[in-house]
Design a protein around this motif. Sequence first.
Motif, PDB file in Angstrom:
ATOM      1  N   ARG A 151      -6.211  -7.465  -7.254  1.00 60.48           N
ATOM      2  CA  ARG A 151      -6.367  -8.049  -5.922  1.00 60.48           C
ATOM      3  C   ARG A 151      -7.113  -9.370  -6.004  1.00 60.48           C
ATOM      4  NH1 ARG A 151      -5.138  -4.310  -1.898  1.00 60.48           N
ATOM      5  NH2 ARG A 151      -5.081  -2.130  -2.571  1.00 60.48           N
ATOM      6  N   GLU A 177       0.852  -1.184   0.000  1.00 62.44           N
ATOM      7  CA  GLU A 177       0.000   0.000   0.000  1.00 62.44           C
ATOM      8  C   GLU A 177       0.889   1.235   0.000  1.00 62.44           C
ATOM      9  OE1 GLU A 177      -3.177  -0.248  -0.292  1.00 62.44           O
ATOM     10  OE2 GLU A 177      -3.556  -2.338   0.276  1.00 62.44           O
ATOM     11  N   ASP A 237      -8.877  -1.956  -8.468  1.00 66.28           N
ATOM     12  CA  ASP A 237      -9.076  -0.942  -7.430  1.00 66.28           C
ATOM     13  C   ASP A 237      -9.912   0.203  -7.989  1.00 66.28           C
ATOM     14  OD1 ASP A 237      -7.780  -2.248  -5.422  1.00 66.28           O
ATOM     15  OD2 ASP A 237      -5.966  -1.014  -5.477  1.00 66.28           O
TER      16      ASP A 237
END
Length: 307
Positions: A181, A118, A148
């Motif tokens: 992800r 992150e 995202d």
Amino acid sequence: MTNPAPATAPGTSAPATKPASLDALRRPSGGFAMVALDQRESMRAMFAEHQDGKVSDAQVTEFKLTAGRILGPHASAVLVDRQFALDRYLDDGILGPDTALIAAGDKLTARGDEIVGEAAIDEDIDLPDYRARGVTAMKLLVLYRPDDEPAARLAMVDRFVERCRSAGLLSIIEPVSRPARSRTNPSRIHDGILAAAAELGARGADLYKAEVPLHGEGADDDIRRMCGALTSLIASPWVVLSSGVRQDRFPRAVELACSEGASGFLAGRAVWRSCIGQPDVEAALRNDAARRLQHLAEVVDAAVTKG
């Protein structure tokens, strides 16, 4: 930069000094030959590959300081982080007057098996203070994942650019492509290099730091074509980073990128990575890394002059 915005919050006040010029980061040729030394936990991991004991903060800091002293005279700018080295660079005068100082403006955290999973703006950095002390530019890492929400990335980049502008600092964004992800939604990392540029390449940053397409391993024509696409998507000058590119391939990657519109590099691993773990790190930096950096700078000079 001629229109800094008015102050609205701590860390974003109007600059007390003249706004920085992008020329401060350039070589006389107009190209960029900049060294990145802002790696944090990833640099600690590099040291851990060569020793059994714990890698201390002091060990990482000392490498950053030594590398800055040795490589700084051959670089148009050096990028360092606040966690380990920025204040020492300023207080100890590590860089000479002809080498600009770039500060990492990001806060990095791990996620799962990713050392850097992150990235966010480091809101604790006092930008006007660092500008007054001699910092020229700030850099923000932006992790691009195709699944995202793009609004969050756009908002972060826009806020970063505005904060830098308000403090009289140059803004550099570094979008890095990461896998989705969701394991059920696979994506090709190399596709994300162009997708990130399409999304973030015209958000007002003064300089864009891009990954080398195909990490320099594809056919020259394919790398050129993708670099040309980056040039069409990025509104500012842009440079390449070296992560993911083999050290022996990076000079050619820089040459190919510059032939299609890039203006140089802001790179770390391809310059100094192989010095870590050497019996005499300082000698390796002087004899090996400095020569590699000089050669890369010559590649940039030749490419931008030809272009």
